[in-house]
Design an enzyme around this catalytic site. Structure first.
Site, PDB file in Angstrom:
ATOM      1  N   SER A  40      42.415 -35.572 -18.492  1.00 50.92           N
ATOM      2  CA  SER A  40      42.553 -35.347 -17.046  1.00 50.92           C
ATOM      3  C   SER A  40      43.711 -36.190 -16.537  1.00 50.92           C
ATOM      4  CB  SER A  40      41.265 -35.786 -16.334  1.00 50.92           C
ATOM      5  OG  SER A  40      41.518 -36.018 -14.963  1.00 50.92           O
ATOM      6  N   THR A  77      33.187 -26.764 -26.895  1.00 49.64           N
ATOM      7  CA  THR A  77      32.105 -27.408 -26.156  1.00 49.64           C
ATOM      8  C   THR A  77      32.392 -27.224 -24.661  1.00 49.64           C
ATOM      9  OG1 THR A  77      33.090 -29.617 -26.004  1.00 49.64           O
ATOM     10  CG2 THR A  77      31.799 -29.132 -27.980  1.00 49.64           C
ATOM     11  N   GLY A  78      31.340 -27.013 -23.884  1.00 47.84           N
ATOM     12  CA  GLY A  78      31.568 -26.707 -22.468  1.00 47.84           C
ATOM     13  C   GLY A  78      32.272 -25.375 -22.325  1.00 47.84           C
ATOM     14  N   GLY A  79      31.798 -24.385 -23.077  1.00 52.85           N
ATOM     15  CA  GLY A  79      32.447 -23.067 -23.068  1.00 52.85           C
ATOM     16  C   GLY A  79      31.758 -22.070 -22.159  1.00 52.85           C
ATOM     17  N   SER A 135      31.566 -22.204 -18.825  1.00 52.19           N
ATOM     18  CA  SER A 135      32.020 -22.239 -17.432  1.00 52.19           C
ATOM     19  C   SER A 135      33.463 -22.735 -17.380  1.00 52.19           C
ATOM     20  CB  SER A 135      31.080 -23.214 -16.677  1.00 52.19           C
ATOM     21  OG  SER A 135      31.569 -23.547 -15.416  1.00 52.19           O
ATOM     22  N   GLY A 136      34.144 -22.459 -16.278  1.00 50.24           N
ATOM     23  CA  GLY A 136      35.443 -23.069 -15.988  1.00 50.24           C
ATOM     24  C   GLY A 136      36.492 -22.903 -17.073  1.00 50.24           C
ATOM     25  N   ILE A 137      37.158 -24.001 -17.399  1.00 48.77           N
ATOM     26  CA  ILE A 137      38.258 -23.998 -18.374  1.00 48.77           C
ATOM     27  C   ILE A 137      37.768 -23.512 -19.741  1.00 48.77           C
ATOM     28  CG2 ILE A 137      39.780 -25.545 -19.689  1.00 48.77           C
ATOM     29  CD1 ILE A 137      39.930 -27.306 -17.080  1.00 48.77           C
ATOM     30  N   GLY A 138      36.589 -23.971 -20.144  1.00 52.98           N
ATOM     31  CA  GLY A 138      36.057 -23.604 -21.462  1.00 52.98           C
ATOM     32  C   GLY A 138      35.780 -22.110 -21.560  1.00 52.98           C
ATOM     33  N   TYR A 191      35.171 -42.221 -14.684  1.00 52.99           N
ATOM     34  CA  TYR A 191      35.644 -40.933 -15.237  1.00 52.99           C
ATOM     35  C   TYR A 191      37.081 -41.072 -15.744  1.00 52.99           C
ATOM     36  CZ  TYR A 191      37.352 -36.076 -15.097  1.00 52.99           C
ATOM     37  OH  TYR A 191      37.932 -34.871 -15.403  1.00 52.99           O
TER      38      TYR A 191
HETATM   39  N1  LIG Z   1      38.531 -28.735 -12.952  1.00 54.71           N
HETATM   40  C1  LIG Z   1      39.371 -29.730 -12.877  1.00 54.71           C
HETATM   41  O1  LIG Z   1      40.037 -29.930 -11.847  1.00 54.71           O
HETATM   42  C2  LIG Z   1      39.580 -30.643 -14.063  1.00 54.71           C
HETATM   43  C3  LIG Z   1      40.653 -31.532 -14.011  1.00 54.71           C
HETATM   44  C4  LIG Z   1      40.868 -32.383 -15.089  1.00 54.71           C
HETATM   45  C5  LIG Z   1      40.029 -32.340 -16.186  1.00 54.71           C
HETATM   46  N2  LIG Z   1      38.986 -31.471 -16.199  1.00 54.71           N
HETATM   47  C6  LIG Z   1      38.140 -31.492 -17.391  1.00 54.71           C
HETATM   48  O2  LIG Z   1      38.025 -30.175 -17.883  1.00 54.71           O
HETATM   49  C7  LIG Z   1      36.804 -30.036 -18.598  1.00 54.71           C
HETATM   50  C8  LIG Z   1      36.099 -28.777 -18.124  1.00 54.71           C
HETATM   51  O3  LIG Z   1      35.821 -28.919 -16.749  1.00 54.71           O
HETATM   52  P1  LIG Z   1      35.662 -27.670 -15.761  1.00 54.71           P
HETATM   53  O4  LIG Z   1      36.341 -28.041 -14.504  1.00 54.71           O
HETATM   54  O5  LIG Z   1      35.999 -26.413 -16.462  1.00 54.71           O
HETATM   55  O6  LIG Z   1      34.090 -27.782 -15.451  1.00 54.71           O
HETATM   56  P2  LIG Z   1      32.880 -26.726 -15.447  1.00 54.71           P
HETATM   57  O7  LIG Z   1      33.302 -25.451 -14.810  1.00 54.71           O
HETATM   58  O8  LIG Z   1      31.723 -27.439 -14.857  1.00 54.71           O
HETATM   59  O9  LIG Z   1      32.596 -26.511 -16.986  1.00 54.71           O
HETATM   60  C9  LIG Z   1      32.106 -27.598 -17.727  1.00 54.71           C
HETATM   61  C10 LIG Z   1      31.496 -27.109 -19.009  1.00 54.71           C
HETATM   62  O10 LIG Z   1      31.046 -28.245 -19.739  1.00 54.71           O
HETATM   63  C11 LIG Z   1      29.632 -28.160 -19.918  1.00 54.71           C
HETATM   64  N3  LIG Z   1      29.042 -29.491 -19.840  1.00 54.71           N
HETATM   65  C12 LIG Z   1      29.133 -30.387 -18.830  1.00 54.71           C
HETATM   66  N4  LIG Z   1      28.459 -31.507 -19.138  1.00 54.71           N
HETATM   67  C13 LIG Z   1      27.938 -31.298 -20.370  1.00 54.71           C
HETATM   68  C14 LIG Z   1      27.139 -32.073 -21.225  1.00 54.71           C
HETATM   69  N5  LIG Z   1      26.729 -33.296 -20.885  1.00 54.71           N
HETATM   70  N6  LIG Z   1      26.776 -31.544 -22.413  1.00 54.71           N
HETATM   71  C15 LIG Z   1      27.175 -30.303 -22.779  1.00 54.71           C
HETATM   72  N7  LIG Z   1      27.936 -29.516 -21.999  1.00 54.71           N
HETATM   73  C16 LIG Z   1      28.305 -30.021 -20.813  1.00 54.71           C
HETATM   74  C17 LIG Z   1      29.144 -27.245 -18.827  1.00 54.71           C
HETATM   75  O11 LIG Z   1      27.898 -26.671 -19.163  1.00 54.71           O
HETATM   76  P3  LIG Z   1      26.693 -26.686 -18.068  1.00 54.71           P
HETATM   77  O12 LIG Z   1      27.261 -25.993 -16.865  1.00 54.71           O
HETATM   78  O13 LIG Z   1      25.597 -25.954 -18.720  1.00 54.71           O
HETATM   79  O14 LIG Z   1      26.424 -28.143 -17.825  1.00 54.71           O
HETATM   80  C18 LIG Z   1      30.283 -26.226 -18.769  1.00 54.71           C
HETATM   81  O15 LIG Z   1      30.182 -25.308 -19.817  1.00 54.71           O
HETATM   82  C19 LIG Z   1      36.027 -31.332 -18.373  1.00 54.71           C
HETATM   83  O16 LIG Z   1      36.198 -32.177 -19.494  1.00 54.71           O
HETATM   84  C20 LIG Z   1      36.712 -31.937 -17.162  1.00 54.71           C
HETATM   85  O17 LIG Z   1      36.606 -33.336 -17.132  1.00 54.71           O
HETATM   86  C21 LIG Z   1      38.747 -30.624 -15.172  1.00 54.71           C
END
Ligand SMILES: NC(=O)c1ccc[n+]([C@@H]2O[C@H](COP(=O)([O-])OP(=O)(O)OC[C@H]3O[C@@H](n4cnc5c(N)ncnc54)[C@H](OP(=O)(O)O)[C@@H]3O)[C@@H](O)[C@H]2O)c1
Length: 252
Positions: free
Chosen positions: A137, A12-14, A16-19, A150
């Site tokens: 996180s 899920t969330g694949g 963009s970013g980490i996914g 959060y």
């Molecule tokens: N980056 C950091 O510094 C960091 C640090 C700690 C934890 N995290 C955690 O890591 C995870 C991934 O974050 P990321 O930084 O890789 O962010 P990201 O680049 O924004 O990627 C997030 C992914 O989740 C999807 N998403 C977000 N909200 C959603 C929803 N309500 N329903 C379905 N899909 C949803 C996005 O799709 P859309 O773009 O289409 O919405 C995207 O595919 C998150 O759980 C975040 O809390 C991140």
């Protein structure tokens, strides 16, 4: 390198970013993939990068109807699942005196409730020896005043991982979490903050980080691969921190 040869994976969330970084690595390791996101353009771009075999599904992570539809599509395509990576999450600032009930419900729904019910509803299609991975996180350990909702949603996930690890290990299913520190993702760079505030936060993080930089999404993906594969066969109910040492200096 075929650590996931033939394995079926839902991220899920694949898109963009980490996914997305994890999807690319898992695909290179032989996995068959389904990914979710919300934005159709980002999903289409991800499909292009991952190849035509990847199933891409628009699905709201906090909506139970969407979760059911998603899982029935995945079942139709793969029949069963070996890896469930629950990574979709929403991060937004909620200073105590300004946060609304709507924000509270939204963050908890996407980050916590959606994860619980996705696991519950995916259970019948999880293979024995399946691996469930949840993205938490470091804010769930350190206290983050302007992101308290959060951080609390991610602390709830830590607890959930421990409880469900005990619930499911009898079936051979392992549940673990990845706990990222600051990672340079599209999502992080889209945080809804004024430009100068955002830059000050980035500079402060880099200055305080023992490793003096943000992590890259593929550095988290490699830990996800460890948890998804048999390399972590004896790792149960753990939360692996991937933060360049940030929690060492953040914790009281
Ligand atoms: N980056 C950091 O510094 C960091 C640090 C700690 C934890 N995290 C955690 O890591 C995870 C991934 O974050 P990321 O930084 O890789 O962010 P990201 O680049 O924004 O990627 C997030 C992914 O989740 C999807 N998403 C977000 N909200 C959603 C929803 N309500 N329903 C379905 N899909 C949803 C996005 O799709 P859309 O773009 O289409 O919405 C995207 O595919 C998150 O759980 C975040 O809390 C991140």
């Amino acid at each position: 390198m075929n650590k996931l040869n033939g394995k079926t994976v839902l991220i899920t969330g694949g898109s963009s970013g980490i996914g997305l970084a994890t999807a690319k690595l898992f695909s290179a390791e032989g996995a068959r993939l389904a990914i979710t996101g919300r934005d159709p353009e980002r999903l289409a771009a991800a499909k292009e990068q991952l190849g035509g075999d990847t199933l891409t599904i628009a699905s709201e992570a906090g909506c139970l109807n969407d979760i059911e539809t998603l899982l029935s599509q995945v079942k139709q395509h793969f029949e069963t699942l070996d890896v469930l990576f629950l990574n979709a999450g929403v991060a937004e600032p909620t200073p105590l005196e300004m946060a609304t009930e709507e924000q509270f419900d939204h963050i908890m729904r996407v980050n916590f409730k959606g994860v619980f019910f996705t696991i519950q509803k995916a259970l019948p299609m999880l293979n024995p020896n399946a691996s469930i991975i949840v993205t938490t996180s470091i804010t769930n350990r350190s206290g983050t005043p302007n992101f308290s909702i959060y951080a609390a949603s991610k602390a709830a996930l830590r607890s959930l991982v421990q409880s469900l690890a005990l619930t499911l290990i009898g079936r051979g299913i392992r549940v673990n979490a990845i706990n990222p520190g600051p990672i340079d993702t599209e999502g992080f760079n889209r945080l809804p903050l004024p430009g100068e505030v955002f830059q000050a936060i980035k500079d402060d993080i880099e200055a305080r980080s023992p490793i003096k930089r943000f992590g890259a999404p593929d550095e988290v993906a490699k830990v996800a691969l460890f948890l998804a594969s048999d390399d972590s066969a004896y790792v149960v109910g753990e939360e692996i921190v991937v933060d360049g040492g940030m929690t060492l200096v953040c914790l009281p």
